[in-house]
Enzyme design. Structure first.
Site, short mmCIF file in Angstrom:
data_model
loop_
_atom_site.label_atom_id
_atom_site.label_comp_id
_atom_site.label_asym_id
_atom_site.label_seq_id
_atom_site.Cartn_x
_atom_site.Cartn_y
_atom_site.Cartn_z
CG HIS A 178 2.93 2.21 3.31
ND1 HIS A 178 3.20 3.36 3.69
CD2 HIS A 178 4.10 1.61 3.23
CE1 HIS A 178 4.31 3.51 4.09
NE2 HIS A 178 5.13 2.47 3.66
CG HIS A 199 8.44 2.74 8.04
ND1 HIS A 199 8.30 3.85 7.32
CD2 HIS A 199 7.89 1.83 7.63
CE1 HIS A 199 7.74 3.49 6.30
NE2 HIS A 199 7.24 2.39 6.48
CG HIS A 208 8.76 -1.54 2.92
ND1 HIS A 208 9.26 -1.37 4.29
CD2 HIS A 208 7.84 -0.65 2.64
CE1 HIS A 208 8.47 -0.39 4.57
NE2 HIS A 208 7.59 0.16 3.85
CG HIS A 334 12.70 5.05 2.34
ND1 HIS A 334 12.41 5.14 3.59
CD2 HIS A 334 11.88 4.44 1.66
CE1 HIS A 334 10.97 4.90 3.71
NE2 HIS A 334 10.68 4.30 2.63
CG HIS A 338 8.57 8.28 1.31
ND1 HIS A 338 7.31 7.81 1.06
CD2 HIS A 338 9.20 6.94 1.66
CE1 HIS A 338 7.02 6.62 1.10
NE2 HIS A 338 8.50 6.08 1.49
CG PHE A 355 4.88 6.48 6.98
CD1 PHE A 355 5.89 6.39 5.76
CD2 PHE A 355 5.57 6.52 8.09
CE1 PHE A 355 7.31 6.17 6.17
CE2 PHE A 355 7.08 6.64 8.29
CZ PHE A 355 7.84 6.30 7.23
CG HIS A 368 9.26 1.13 -0.70
ND1 HIS A 368 10.04 0.65 0.11
CD2 HIS A 368 8.54 1.96 -0.47
CE1 HIS A 368 9.92 1.40 1.38
NE2 HIS A 368 9.00 2.23 0.91
CU1 C2O Z 1 6.95 1.90 4.41
CU2 C2O Z 1 8.72 4.10 1.79
O1 C2O Z 1 7.93 3.35 3.32
#
Ligand code: C2O
Length: 593
Positions: A178, A199, A208, A334, A338, A355, A368
């Site tokens: 990631h 992203h 993902h 999303h 995070h 990230f 995810h």
């Molecule tokens: Cu690559 Cu939730 O992110």
């Protein structure tokens, strides 16, 4: 803003996107050449065209000039194309250049102690084909998983954490995937100096999906259970609107992570519209939290996601800056989840709130799982446009992963569209948001009439003043290009879209602003007037602190119906800053098909 017109059934399009035969990493220089050739002579946009020559085989994508020149045909005619140029040239994103590894940075610009690119492979990269399986793996909802399942996941993760850090299947390396793909560890293959980012664009869902796929297969292999399936955090359901207990209840478990928000531990409710500046505010009452979350899900999955580009995000081609436009689910919820999950005690929001570190938290893979599930669900909804993108450049974009045998493989977006072909499905859970249409404020219809008379009053920011720094609530009057009631068929074909463009912000800050139509009272996400929001996860780019050409696109056809504004010539758009510093370049309304 472009549009994609589907003229043929989906089934035939994939076969019209021949996949380049990649074999060796050592082909880099040649492939770079082939890009130049391709970019100057091939159009792949009209993938649904019957003009496509029948001798299209993968060999034409190899660097053979003669053959490429023969195909010097512009087959983009009749297509409106996704971008500004309907004759755009075939140009997928070819994953990372494995010879270059950038040094990711912390939010203040300090280099990370380690780079996070995958270890070099001693063998050739293989084009991946999912192996046969006898039984579909069923990914369970995390909050419903039983003790036995939790123990099994814990055991698998403990074995993964036990692998040597240099093993590409180790938990450290899985987390680094990631960091490398999402925090600018890589350049795009064929384009040195051009950062790869999955992203803010249409690679978000497929990248993902593949990432989780290999994570799951490695875990299954480690415990000798090829049927092992990872859990999903069912944050779209009232029973899943807290951190799932399997990740929080036992500090000795391998599923636990100390780098999470202390404040948001269960039973603290998850706010899908969370912004960082809410940290010190009292939580919403539970009932309102659930209602707001369900309305948010309805907006992001149904009313605001009627067109492919709204759901998937902006197009991204090889060697180019993406159209930096997040899909509905990527932006909200999303990104909010995070930021909500990361620890407010850590200067960089670790783990989930940045990230580079998000993959270090086992809960990340469950977050995810549900993002991935939303892709499957969205395609099953009745909307005419609820299907995968058919642009060859999307279908032929690739990524590199290590599989469960520590073999480096190249995977293609077009090969991950159907989870059943990858051997898994999600446990069926009801979708309480599916018909959870937000309601307009009762006062709206009355107040609308006074508003048009109100136009000359003070307080409105003229559009000619843009770009503006969004330091306070700002209302503008925006003209609609077409007025009057449209038929159901017209609405299905074309979505009315509010575009907030030229968004300039500091990538190292968690940014959020909300958008309302015909409502300056900030009545919240539970009301129809709430059009949506823009949210980011802090991270640091090696090349740039700012992202160019960022836009927020909000589907508002249904909103305008609900607030009774379909006949109006103009709407009042109110932008409400919530967190971070933002400059807005402009606002307009367009039609997207
Ligand atoms: Cu690559 Cu939730 O992110």
């Amino acid at each position: 803003m472009g549009s994609l017109v589907l003229t043929q059934p989906l089934a035939i399009t994939t076969s019209l996107c021949p996949f380049p035969a990649h074999t060796k990493t050592t082909l880099n220089t040649k492939r770079r050449q082939s890009h130049i050739i391709r970019r100057s002579s091939i159009s792949c946009n009209n993938h649904a065209s019957s003009n496509q020559s029948s001798d299209e085989t993968s060999s034409q994508y190899r660097p053979q000039l003669g053959k490429v020149e023969r195909r010097n045909v512009l087959i983009g005619l009749g297509m409106t194309g996704l971008g500004s140029n309907p004759l755009a040239l075939a140009n997928p994103v070819n994953g990372p250049d494995t010879n270059i590894c950038n040094q990711p940075k912390l939010l203040d610009g300090t280099p990370l102690p380690d780079k996070c690119c995958a270890p070099k492979s001693s063998s050739d990269i293989i084009d991946y084909k999912p192996p046969p399986f006898t039984k579909l793996r069923v990914r369970p909802a995390a909050h419903k998983a039983d003790k036995e399942y939790i123990a099994k996941y814990n055991e698998a993760l403990s074995m993964m954490k036990g692998l040597d850090d240099t093993d590409p299947r180790s938990f450290k390396q899985q987390a680094d995937v990631h960091c490398a793909y999402c925090n600018y560890g890589y350049d795009q293959d064929g384009y040195p100096g051009v950062e790869l980012q999955v992203h803010f664009n249409w690679l978000f869902f497929p990248f993902h999906r593949w990432y989780l796929y290999f994570y799951e297969r490695i875990l299954g292999k480690l415990i000798g259970d090829p049927d092992f399936a990872i859990p999903f955090w069912n944050w779209d359901h009232p029973d899943g609107m807290t951190m799932p207990a399997m990740f929080t209840s036992d500090p000795n478990s391998d599923l636990y992570d100390v780098n999470r928000s202390p404040k948001h531990q269960p039973p603290y409710g998850l706010d899908l519209e969370y912004n960082k500046d809410n940290l010190c505010k009292p939580p919403k009452p539970y009932k309102q939290l659930v209602e707001d979350n369900l309305a948010t899900m309805y907006r992001q999955m149904v009313s605001g996601a009627s067109q492919q580009l709204l759901f998937f995000g902006g197009e991204y081609k090889g060697g180019e800056e993406p159209v930096n436009q997040m899909g509905t689910i990527e932006s909200t919820p999303h990104n909010n989840i995070h930021v909500w999950s990361g620890s407010e005690k850590n200067p960089n929001g670790e783990d989930m709130g940045n990230f580079y570190s998000a993959g270090r938290d086992p809960m990340f893979y469950a977050l995810h799982g549900n993002v991935d599930r939303m892709w499957s669900i969205w395609k099953s909804l009745p909307g005419k446009n609820n299907r995968d993108i058919t642009d060859c450049d999307w279908l032929n974009s690739t990524f590199l992963f290590y599989d469960e045998n520590a073999q480096l493989v190249r995977v293609r977006v077009g090969d991950c569209l159907d989870t059943e072909k990858l051997g898994y499905v999600y446990e069926q859970v009801d979708l309480p948001w599916l018909n959870y249409k937000p309601r307009a404020k009762s006062s709206t219809l009355l107040r609308r009439q006074t508003r048009s008379a109100d136009q000359s009053r003070g307080g409105l920011t003229p559009l000619t003043d843009f770009p503006i720094k969004l330091t306070k609530k700002t209302t503008v009057l925006v003209a609609r290009p077409k007025k009057g009631k449209r038929s159901k068929a017209e609405k299905e074909k074309e979505e009315e879209v509010l575009v907030v463009e030229g968004i300039d912000f500091d990538m190292t800050k968690a940014v959020k602003f909300d958008v309302y139509i015909n409502d300056e009272d900030e009545s919240g996400p539970g009301k129809s007037e709430f059009a949506g929001s823009f949210t980011t996860v802090p991270h640091f780019s090696t090349n740039k602190k700012k992202m160019p050409n960022v836009k927020l696109t909000l589907g508002i056809t249904e909103l305008l119906e609900d607030v009774g504004a379909e006949d109006d010539d103009n709407v009042f758009v109110t932008l409400v800053p919530k967190s971070g510093n933002v400059t807005i370049g402009g606002i307009k309304i367009v039609f997207l098909s």
